[in-house]
Design an enzyme around this catalytic site. Structure first.
Site, PDB file in Angstrom:
ATOM      1  N   CYS A 187       4.435   3.216  -9.928  1.00  0.00           N
ATOM      2  CA  CYS A 187       5.326   3.786  -8.977  1.00  0.00           C
ATOM      3  C   CYS A 187       6.317   4.608  -9.680  1.00  0.00           C
ATOM      4  O   CYS A 187       6.176   5.775  -9.173  1.00  0.00           O
ATOM      5  CB  CYS A 187       6.060   2.526  -8.218  1.00  0.00           C
ATOM      6  SG  CYS A 187       4.956   1.638  -7.059  1.00  0.00           S
ATOM      7  N   PHE A 223      18.746  -3.397 -14.662  1.00  0.00           N
ATOM      8  CA  PHE A 223      17.939  -1.929 -15.312  1.00  0.00           C
ATOM      9  C   PHE A 223      18.479  -1.125 -16.564  1.00  0.00           C
ATOM     10  O   PHE A 223      18.727  -0.012 -16.286  1.00  0.00           O
ATOM     11  CB  PHE A 223      17.746  -1.062 -14.131  1.00  0.00           C
ATOM     12  CG  PHE A 223      16.445  -1.501 -13.305  1.00  0.00           C
ATOM     13  CD1 PHE A 223      15.247  -0.947 -13.432  1.00  0.00           C
ATOM     14  CD2 PHE A 223      16.317  -2.762 -12.463  1.00  0.00           C
ATOM     15  CE1 PHE A 223      13.907  -1.218 -12.838  1.00  0.00           C
ATOM     16  CE2 PHE A 223      15.069  -3.113 -11.779  1.00  0.00           C
ATOM     17  CZ  PHE A 223      14.009  -2.402 -12.011  1.00  0.00           C
ATOM     18  N   GLY A 252      13.355  -0.177 -23.991  1.00  0.00           N
ATOM     19  CA  GLY A 252      12.023  -0.471 -24.237  1.00  0.00           C
ATOM     20  C   GLY A 252      11.213   0.591 -24.633  1.00  0.00           C
ATOM     21  O   GLY A 252      11.495   1.726 -25.061  1.00  0.00           O
TER      22      GLY A 252
HETATM   23  N1  LIG Z   1       1.988  -1.277  -6.021  1.00  0.00           N
HETATM   24  C1  LIG Z   1       3.351  -1.267  -5.753  1.00  0.00           C
HETATM   25  O1  LIG Z   1       4.135  -2.175  -6.585  1.00  0.00           O
HETATM   26  C2  LIG Z   1       4.074  -0.551  -4.854  1.00  0.00           C
HETATM   27  C3  LIG Z   1       5.184  -0.993  -4.091  1.00  0.00           C
HETATM   28  C4  LIG Z   1       5.820  -0.085  -3.434  1.00  0.00           C
HETATM   29  C5  LIG Z   1       5.369   0.892  -2.877  1.00  0.00           C
HETATM   30  N2  LIG Z   1       3.762   1.132  -3.312  1.00  0.00           N
HETATM   31  C6  LIG Z   1       3.538   2.198  -2.437  1.00  0.00           C
HETATM   32  O2  LIG Z   1       2.173   1.739  -1.512  1.00  0.00           O
HETATM   33  C7  LIG Z   1       0.892   2.418  -1.506  1.00  0.00           C
HETATM   34  C8  LIG Z   1      -0.174   1.492  -1.952  1.00  0.00           C
HETATM   35  O3  LIG Z   1       0.240   1.119  -3.449  1.00  0.00           O
HETATM   36  P1  LIG Z   1      -0.854  -0.084  -4.009  1.00  0.00           P
HETATM   37  O4  LIG Z   1      -0.285  -0.169  -5.351  1.00  0.00           O
HETATM   38  O5  LIG Z   1      -1.195  -1.063  -2.987  1.00  0.00           O
HETATM   39  O6  LIG Z   1      -2.253   1.010  -4.010  1.00  0.00           O
HETATM   40  P2  LIG Z   1      -3.534   0.266  -4.487  1.00  0.00           P
HETATM   41  O7  LIG Z   1      -4.364   1.310  -5.214  1.00  0.00           O
HETATM   42  O8  LIG Z   1      -3.274  -0.995  -5.376  1.00  0.00           O
HETATM   43  O9  LIG Z   1      -4.456   0.023  -3.118  1.00  0.00           O
HETATM   44  C9  LIG Z   1      -4.701   1.001  -2.310  1.00  0.00           C
HETATM   45  C10 LIG Z   1      -6.037   0.679  -1.511  1.00  0.00           C
HETATM   46  O10 LIG Z   1      -6.140   1.679  -0.549  1.00  0.00           O
HETATM   47  C11 LIG Z   1      -7.758   1.916  -0.284  1.00  0.00           C
HETATM   48  N3  LIG Z   1      -8.042   2.965   0.280  1.00  0.00           N
HETATM   49  C12 LIG Z   1      -7.766   4.265  -0.129  1.00  0.00           C
HETATM   50  N4  LIG Z   1      -8.176   5.140   1.199  1.00  0.00           N
HETATM   51  C13 LIG Z   1      -8.416   4.322   2.069  1.00  0.00           C
HETATM   52  C14 LIG Z   1      -8.581   4.777   3.280  1.00  0.00           C
HETATM   53  N5  LIG Z   1      -8.863   5.972   3.826  1.00  0.00           N
HETATM   54  N6  LIG Z   1      -8.849   3.579   4.297  1.00  0.00           N
HETATM   55  C15 LIG Z   1      -8.470   2.488   3.886  1.00  0.00           C
HETATM   56  N7  LIG Z   1      -8.241   2.030   2.677  1.00  0.00           N
HETATM   57  C16 LIG Z   1      -8.200   2.965   1.684  1.00  0.00           C
HETATM   58  C17 LIG Z   1      -8.115   1.841  -1.791  1.00  0.00           C
HETATM   59  O11 LIG Z   1      -9.589   1.397  -1.673  1.00  0.00           O
HETATM   60  C18 LIG Z   1      -7.222   0.624  -2.347  1.00  0.00           C
HETATM   61  O12 LIG Z   1      -7.800  -0.733  -2.140  1.00  0.00           O
HETATM   62  C19 LIG Z   1       1.306   3.508  -2.549  1.00  0.00           C
HETATM   63  O13 LIG Z   1       1.762   4.614  -1.879  1.00  0.00           O
HETATM   64  C20 LIG Z   1       2.406   3.187  -3.385  1.00  0.00           C
HETATM   65  O14 LIG Z   1       3.302   4.203  -4.066  1.00  0.00           O
HETATM   66  C21 LIG Z   1       3.497   0.434  -4.318  1.00  0.00           C
END
Ligand SMILES: NC(=O)c1ccc[n+]([C@@H]2O[C@H](COP(=O)([O-])OP(=O)(O)OC[C@H]3O[C@@H](n4cnc5c(N)ncnc54)[C@H](O)[C@@H]3O)[C@@H](O)[C@H]2O)c1
Length: 444
Positions: A260, A249, A253
């Site tokens: 996130c 890290f 860039g």
């Molecule tokens: N994407 C990453 O790399 C990552 C890594 C670590 C933590 N997170 C955290 O995890 C969480 C999810 O992130 P993500 O990137 O997977 O999100 P995303 O946007 O890809 O997916 C979220 C999903 O939740 C669904 N959803 C929303 N409201 C809902 C409900 N009431 N009932 C059922 N489904 C519902 C949406 O339709 C969507 O499909 C966030 O808090 C994010 O900060 C993400």
């Protein structure tokens, strides 16, 4: 065990699929009916290496199912995972309404005592709010915090070989149940951090902000290199060889992006404000990141001697390689800045093209943006190429072909801007191109 995962996004789909691969019976639930229909038709809504095969295999085995409803026998699940989005609100704070809506739904459907495991990234105190909601259920539901640390692009590897698992729970029973659940992923030695839910919630924000601070500091240094003639590569190597600092890290860039870091840094700042604690380091990381986006736009503008009527090609639209996720990507920010100064954009990305166009819609000038199927086609007649995402397929390009496709200025050579500092300037020069890196002096 019988498990339910709410939210079929990058986290929920990987978690649900990974748990079914370990032998559990899993139901993935989402409020988006199209997403569920696609999954039931064998269409995977996100790009994540290896995921499609794993989903199909576990669906065929009958262990992995998708629905908009919690259907029997999953109303008698052992663990409910909440992995729905927590997007930034207008003030930067995390919007936890989807998490709380899922809590209400669990309270209304659960028929057996179970754990409710919050994987979404949520502010300190959210698990308590979830606990208050699920307390309305007719059965005992205990809420635990289990923040997710997977990296898009390498998410399955992170699921099956996690660096660490963080668990925040009150009862010994809940702690033991989760340790048992994660035991198959800990065969080479347990890497579980067990704490209380509030500390666990904060660990996730602290980790992402710490990483964002490192990137922002290196980006600030890259701007200093740009004006002083120092070389950010040398600075990185010199600093990173101190074992107390480490090598990771430390890459300058175009600024950090994705779903996130930008959101979590701002949510931590908002959490501090709510509790009257100034989060100055996080504020600086965020401000430096915004500055880096302006800096890059200025580098492109200065190198082209103005942007009105110019066409700029982008290689890389996703926020990092091996994902189709374009949320908060440097390409989106740079596109908005260049469009505002009168340029047109032609982009290419191995996976992120459609999401880029979708997220850019509504940005002033979006009509002057297109994406191409093939990488080199984006260069035809463009005044410059900017490398924004270091996909492997861009690592060793044919610079002669780049030179042939780009438009040369009236005097001088066509311009290549390596916003990831992955190309060797000498290779670029040899093809008769002008090179511009980030904090890398153009020494011929
Ligand atoms: N994407 C990453 O790399 C990552 C890594 C670590 C933590 N997170 C955290 O995890 C969480 C999810 O992130 P993500 O990137 O997977 O999100 P995303 O946007 O890809 O997916 C979220 C999903 O939740 C669904 N959803 C929303 N409201 C809902 C409900 N009431 N009932 C059922 N489904 C519902 C949406 O339709 C969507 O499909 C966030 O808090 C994010 O900060 C993400």
């Amino acid at each position: 065990m019988r498990l339910v995962a709410f939210g079929v996004g990058y986290v929920g789909l990987v978690t649900g699929t990974g748990l079914s691969e370990l032998g559990h019976e899993v139901l993935c639930v989402d409020i988006d009916p199209q997403r569920i229909k696609d999954l039931n038709d064998g269409v995977i809504p996100i790009y994540e290496p290896g995921l499609t095969d794993l989903v199909r295999r576990n669906e065929r085995s009958g262990r992995l199912r998708f629905s908009t409803e919690v259907t029997a026998p999953f109303d008698e699940a052992d663990v409910y995972f909440i992995a729905v989005g927590t997007p930034p609100g207008a003030d930067g704070s995390a919007d936890v309404s989807a998490v709380l809506a899922v809590a209400e739904r669990i309270a209304a459907t659960a028929k057996k005592a179970a754990l409710v495991c919050v994987k979404s990234t949520v502010p300190v105190g959210t698990c308590d709010a979830v606990q208050a909601r699920v307390a309305k259920a007719g059965v005992h539901l205990e809420v635990v915090s289990n923040p997710e640390f997977l990296k898009e692009g390498d998410a399955l590897n992170d699921f099956f070989k996690p660096d660490r698992v963080v668990l925040g729970a009150h009862s010994d029973d809940a702690k033991q149940k989760l340790r048992d659940l994660y035991a198959p992923l800990q065969l080479s030695g347990e890497r579980v951090v067990i704490t209380d839910p509030r500390s666990s919630e904060l660990i996730k924000y602290a980790a992402n902000t710490m990483l964002a601070m490192r990137i922002s500091f290196m980006n600030e240094l890259s701007r200093l290199c740009h004006t002083t003639g120092a070389d950010i590569h040398a600075v990185r190597l010199g600093v990173g060889s101190d074992t107390r600092i480490g090598k990771k890290f430390l890459y300058a860039g175009p600024g950090y992006g994705g779903s996130c870091f930008p959101k979590d840094v701002q949510a931590l700042i908002a959490l501090g404000k709510k509790h009257n604690v100034e989060m100055r380091m996080a504020e600086a990381a965020h401000a430096a990141n915004e500055q880096q986006a302006h800096f890059l736009a200025k580098v492109v503008e200065d190198a082209l001697g103005g942007l009105e009527g110019k066409t700029v090609a982008f290689w890389g639209l996703a926020f990092k390689p091996e994902t189709d996720d374009v949320r908060e990507s440097p390409a989106l920010k740079l596109a908005a800045a260049l469009l505002a100064r009168g340029a047109s954009i032609v982009g290419h990305d191995p996976e992120g093209g459609p999401n880029f166009l979708k997220l850019l819609a509504g940005t002033p000038g979006a009509g002057k943006v297109r994406v191409t199927e093939r990488d080199y086609d984006a260069l035809d007649g463009a005044d410059a190429l900017v490398l924004l995402t270091e996909w492997r397929s861009y690592r060793a390009p044919n610079f002669g072909e780049i030179k042939r496709r780009l438009r040369a200025p009236a005097a001088g050579e066509p311009l290549v801007i390596d916003a990831r500092n992955v190309w060797r300037p000498a290779d670029v020069h040899r093809a008769g191109l002008r090179y511009q890196g980030i904090g890398v002096p153009d020494r011929r």
